[in-house]
Write an enzyme that holds these catalytic residues in place. Structure first.
Site, short mmCIF file in Angstrom:
data_model
loop_
_atom_site.label_atom_id
_atom_site.label_comp_id
_atom_site.label_asym_id
_atom_site.label_seq_id
_atom_site.Cartn_x
_atom_site.Cartn_y
_atom_site.Cartn_z
N ALA A 69 34.63 75.35 27.80
CA ALA A 69 35.86 75.27 28.59
C ALA A 69 37.02 75.83 27.81
O ALA A 69 37.08 75.72 26.58
CB ALA A 69 36.17 73.82 28.95
N ASP A 70 37.92 76.45 28.53
CA ASP A 70 39.19 76.89 27.93
C ASP A 70 40.32 75.92 28.26
O ASP A 70 41.28 75.79 27.50
CB ASP A 70 39.53 78.30 28.39
CG ASP A 70 38.60 79.28 27.71
OD1 ASP A 70 37.48 79.49 28.23
OD2 ASP A 70 38.93 79.77 26.61
#
Ligand code: MRU
Length: 364
Positions: free
Chosen positions: A250-251
């Protein structure tokens, strides 16, 4: 024995920072020096270093190096503070989607201001600040190892199949995207170490090929059983082969569990839902942004068209073609089975409550 540097995105000693130039991998393994915050900004922006946790650690360590060498230029503790705040605010602008750099900047600013009350001496103040920044290295590694353990355990326990497991992942979330071990790829590493992995399927990850260039490099290096697919093969894979779980990084995860990650993640989540395959996001809590309610508030980075129309400088599309090149997409929370963090695995709808409880416990 000499240290194996091949899978280290970041090499740091006080006063010296080098990063593995990921633009040159897998053909050439070369480290480049990062001497200033401006060097780090450029390396992050051009993607010589990438992956949300590695971006943050490279950014803050560049500041530590910068402070180490520039300590004599400051005339007051207040001027150090202002300098640090300005440099952190600048680093945050290198890439907009991942939250980890912003989170790291906030952590340092929260530490920096009360620290000034403790010090009269500028060098001592700077030394303590540098020592604080250096802790980001250890913390990222420890978080990743915990994510690996929680994720591998969750997937093993919730899979009815008693045999070895096949997992699909996307992009590169391994040692090259972090200080070491990785997040989603860390879960795969842990499954392999536990003897539970049949094979790790991974996508090439067009357009920038973080899968075929970087994840492939790591899996080959670590002798982890693997099978690469083109992004467009994921549907057929899920329809015709046993896939026990999809695990991605995930960013930025928002308060409701919506998750921004490498472009192509959303379509994998839809496919997984259709085929009733559990879909996990593996991310440290530094990737969770409770200031944003939903994924609609996340800024999606657009990358230059040449990253899509050429590979290693060779054109692969018709000259003059118009393209759309978003680097990330947002997967809605309802497609996500669980978010694997260093504190355990949370359902998206309990994420905010569980995180706030953890924060309150820490501060009490
Ligand atoms: O554009 P990139 O290569 O920085 O994108 C990386 C990803 O999307 C990763 O999945 C994410 O940053 C998590 S890395 C542990």
């Amino acid at each position: 024995m000499t240290e194996d540097k091949t899978l280290k995105a970041i090499q740091y000693q006080r006063g010296s920072l080098q990063i593995l130039d990921q633009l040159k991998l897998p053909d050439i393994s070369v480290y480049i020096p990062i001497q200033t915050v401006a060097d780090a900004w450029k390396a992050i922006h051009t993607m010589s270093i990438r992956g949300a946790p590695a971006i943050a650690v490279c950014g803050v360590l560049s500041l530590a190096v910068d402070l180490h060498h520039s300590r004599s230029k400051f005339e007051s503790i207040a001027s150090v503070q202002q300098y640090v705040i300005d440099e952190l605010n600048y680093l945050v602008t290198a890439r907009p989607t991942a939250v980890n750099m912003t989170d790291a900047a906030k952590t340092i600013i929260d530490y920096l201001i009360p620290l000034s009350a403790k010090h009269q001496s500028i060098p001592e103040y700077i030394d303590e600040l540098i020592a604080f920044i250096e802790q980001f290295l250890e913390r990222d590694l420890a978080d990743n190892r915990a994510i690996g353990r929680h994720g591998a355990e969750q997937i093993r326990l919730t899979t009815a199949n008693p045999k070895k497991l096949t997992i699909l992942t996307h992009c590169n979330t391994g040692s090259l995207a972090t200080v070491g071990f990785g997040t989603a790829l860390g879960v795969i590493r842990q499954l392999a170490a536990n003897g539970d992995l049949q094979t790790a399927y991974f996508t090439e990850t067009r357009p920038y090929n973080q899968g075929s260039r970087l994840t492939a490099y790591e899996l080959v290096h670590d002798h982890i059983p693997h099978t690469m697919i083109c992004d467009s093969m994921a549907g057929l894979l899920m329809r015709t082969q046993p896939v026990h779980g999809v695990v991605v990084g995930a960013d930025r995860v928002t308060a409701n569990g919506d998750t921004a990650n490498k472009i192509g993640t959303y379509q994998l989540a839809i496919l997984a839902k259709y085929h009733e395959i559990p879909f996990y996001v593996a991310a440290p809590t530094t990737s969770i942004d409770l200031t944003k309610r939903t994924g609609d508030e996340i800024v999606i980075e657009q990358r230059p068209s040449k990253e899509m129309t050429s590979i290693k400088g060779v054109n692969i599309a018709a000259e003059g073609v118009q393209v759309w090149n978003p680097a990330f997409d947002v997967t809605p929370a309802q497609l996500i089975t669980g978010i694997i963090t260093e504190h355990g695995v949370f359902k998206p709808d309990e994420l905010e409550e569980r995180l706030l409880a953890l924060k309150n416990n820490k501060s009490s």
